[in-house]
Design an enzyme around this catalytic site. Structure first.
Site, PDB file in Angstrom:
ATOM      1  N   CYS A  53       0.844  -1.191   0.000  1.00 35.69           N
ATOM      2  CA  CYS A  53       0.000   0.000   0.000  1.00 35.69           C
ATOM      3  C   CYS A  53       0.885   1.248   0.000  1.00 35.69           C
ATOM      4  CB  CYS A  53      -0.887  -0.031   1.247  1.00 35.69           C
ATOM      5  SG  CYS A  53      -1.818   1.495   1.519  1.00 35.69           S
ATOM      6  N   CYS A  83       0.229   3.117   3.835  1.00 42.11           N
ATOM      7  CA  CYS A  83       0.678   2.532   5.111  1.00 42.11           C
ATOM      8  C   CYS A  83       1.718   1.430   4.952  1.00 42.11           C
ATOM      9  CB  CYS A  83      -0.519   2.026   5.901  1.00 42.11           C
ATOM     10  SG  CYS A  83      -1.199   0.455   5.317  1.00 42.11           S
ATOM     11  N   CYS A 108      -7.104  -1.250   1.202  1.00 44.03           N
ATOM     12  CA  CYS A 108      -6.131  -1.741   2.178  1.00 44.03           C
ATOM     13  C   CYS A 108      -6.847  -1.922   3.517  1.00 44.03           C
ATOM     14  CB  CYS A 108      -5.000  -0.722   2.313  1.00 44.03           C
ATOM     15  SG  CYS A 108      -3.890  -1.056   3.692  1.00 44.03           S
ATOM     16  N   CYS A 142      -5.123   0.746   6.446  1.00 41.59           N
ATOM     17  CA  CYS A 142      -5.339   2.199   6.457  1.00 41.59           C
ATOM     18  C   CYS A 142      -6.657   2.592   5.800  1.00 41.59           C
ATOM     19  CB  CYS A 142      -4.175   2.934   5.789  1.00 41.59           C
ATOM     20  SG  CYS A 142      -4.138   2.753   3.990  1.00 41.59           S
ATOM     21  N   CYS A 175      -8.304  -4.945 -10.316  1.00 36.95           N
ATOM     22  CA  CYS A 175      -7.906  -3.846 -11.198  1.00 36.95           C
ATOM     23  C   CYS A 175      -7.449  -2.688 -10.305  1.00 36.95           C
ATOM     24  CB  CYS A 175      -9.122  -3.470 -12.047  1.00 36.95           C
ATOM     25  SG  CYS A 175      -8.774  -2.215 -13.263  1.00 36.95           S
TER      26      CYS A 175
HETATM   27 ZN    ZN Z   1      -2.731   0.938   3.625  1.00 36.20          ZN
END
Ligand code: ZN
Length: 200
Positions: free
Chosen positions: A109, A112, A157, A160, A180
């Protein structure tokens, strides 16, 4: 890992081979009937496939939703990335350098740093966005997105809450799924480098 072994690991989750209602892509809109009962559950699709992926699982204990307002990420990511991650934006197709990323490693990510996708599940979908057929187990959350005429499944995610992309049912074997993803919402860490510390 050979295909037979991998498929056997997937067997208990019945994989996601059948998501008949999710047949449209980032820009492949069609009409139509989404079977919500078949919404993807990212905990079911894939087990670690490389040693690196096994190392990634050290992060599992850290997957607790951060109690942090989205605005706190403005100083951490670029303005464009913020717009995608925390205002659910979409980058222009064919704009991401990650489309050409073919090395082994891990996609984390961009906010985070939670690992989200092993490079082993990346494939060329032809859509113009980085695409994967499975995330790391339990690292993504999903929600129903009704912003367009058709209902889509958004994913983010799990740590976060940053929006990553949408998942569709027209991906390749073994899951039949296509995650995607916006390239700006990800950062690629090659296998030769240590995974970055999680941001808090
Ligand atoms: Zn994250």
């Amino acid at each position: 890992m050979n295909r037979r072994r991998f498929l056997s690991r997937l067997a208990t989750g019945a994989a996601g081979a059948a998501l008949p209602g999710l047949l449209f892509g980032c820009n492949r809109s069609r009409s139509a009937g989404v079977d919500r009962s078949a919404a993807p559950d990212s905990t079911r699709y894939v087990s670690p496939v490389t040693d690196r992926d096994l190392a990634v699982h050290a992060f599992d204990a850290e997957i607790t939703k951060l109690d942090k307002p989205a605005s706190d990420w403005t100083s951490v990511v670029s303005e464009d990335a913020y717009q995608i991650l925390f205002e659910v934006g979409t980058e222009p197709r064919y704009s991401s350098p990650l489309l050409d990323e073919k090395r082994r490693g891990t996609f984390v990510c961009a906010a985070c740093h939670l690992p989200l996708f092993p490079s082993t599940t990346k494939y060329e979908s032809g859509t113009g966005w980085p695409s994967f057929w499975a995330p790391l187990p339990r690292h993504l959350g999903t929600s129903v997105d009704n912003k367009l005429a058709v209902t889509r499944t958004e994913y983010h995610c799990r740590r976060c809450g940053g929006h990553q992309g949408h998942v569709f049912g027209d991906g390749p074997d073994p899951t039949g799924l296509r995650y995607c993803n916006n390239g700006l919402a990800l950062r690629f860490i090659p296998e030769s480098e240590s995974l970055p510390d999680l941001r808090r």
